[in-house]
Write a protein that holds these residues in place. Structure first.
Motif, PDB file in Angstrom:
ATOM      1  N   ARG A 181      74.233  79.591  74.800  1.00  0.00           N
ATOM      2  CA  ARG A 181      74.821  80.470  75.807  1.00  0.00           C
ATOM      3  C   ARG A 181      73.850  80.605  76.973  1.00  0.00           C
ATOM      4  O   ARG A 181      72.653  80.366  76.825  1.00  0.00           O
ATOM      5  N   GLU A 214      72.458  83.105  78.211  1.00  0.00           N
ATOM      6  CA  GLU A 214      71.329  83.999  77.960  1.00  0.00           C
ATOM      7  C   GLU A 214      70.215  83.352  77.142  1.00  0.00           C
ATOM      8  O   GLU A 214      69.137  83.922  76.980  1.00  0.00           O
ATOM      9  N   ASP A 215      70.449  82.135  76.624  1.00  0.00           N
ATOM     10  CA  ASP A 215      69.402  81.423  75.881  1.00  0.00           C
ATOM     11  C   ASP A 215      68.369  80.795  76.816  1.00  0.00           C
ATOM     12  O   ASP A 215      67.268  80.458  76.389  1.00  0.00           O
TER      13      ASP A 215
END
Length: 80
Positions: free
Chosen positions: A6, A8-9
């Motif tokens: 994702r 946010e990774d």
């Protein structure tokens, strides 16, 4: 196999199965991420990831990953 990557990774630390830092997620695509490797990335880990000896960054597939946590991405055991 870990969940899908994702957005946010991006920026998370990537560690090997022993907890050693091996890189950072620099980009997230639909089905993979790009990882910037530490200078001391081992040959065995490069082979596991399918990278050449001179690659400083490259593709990280979901099947390379054991777990994606809050702060770290942990790779599977490269020794099988």
């Amino acid at each position: 196999m870990a969940r899908s990557f994702r957005g946010e990774d991006r920026g998370k630390t990537v560690v090997d199965d022993e907890g050693n830092t091996v890189g950072t997620i620099s980009l997230v695509e639909d089905d993979h991420a790009e990882m910037d490797a530490t200078p001391d990335l081992t040959g065995a880990l490069r082979e596991f990831l399918g990278w050449g000896d001179d690659d400083d960054s490259g593709r990280l597939e979901r099947d390379h990953v054991d777990e994606i946590g809050e702060e770290k991405v942990r790779l599977r055991n490269v020794r099988g």
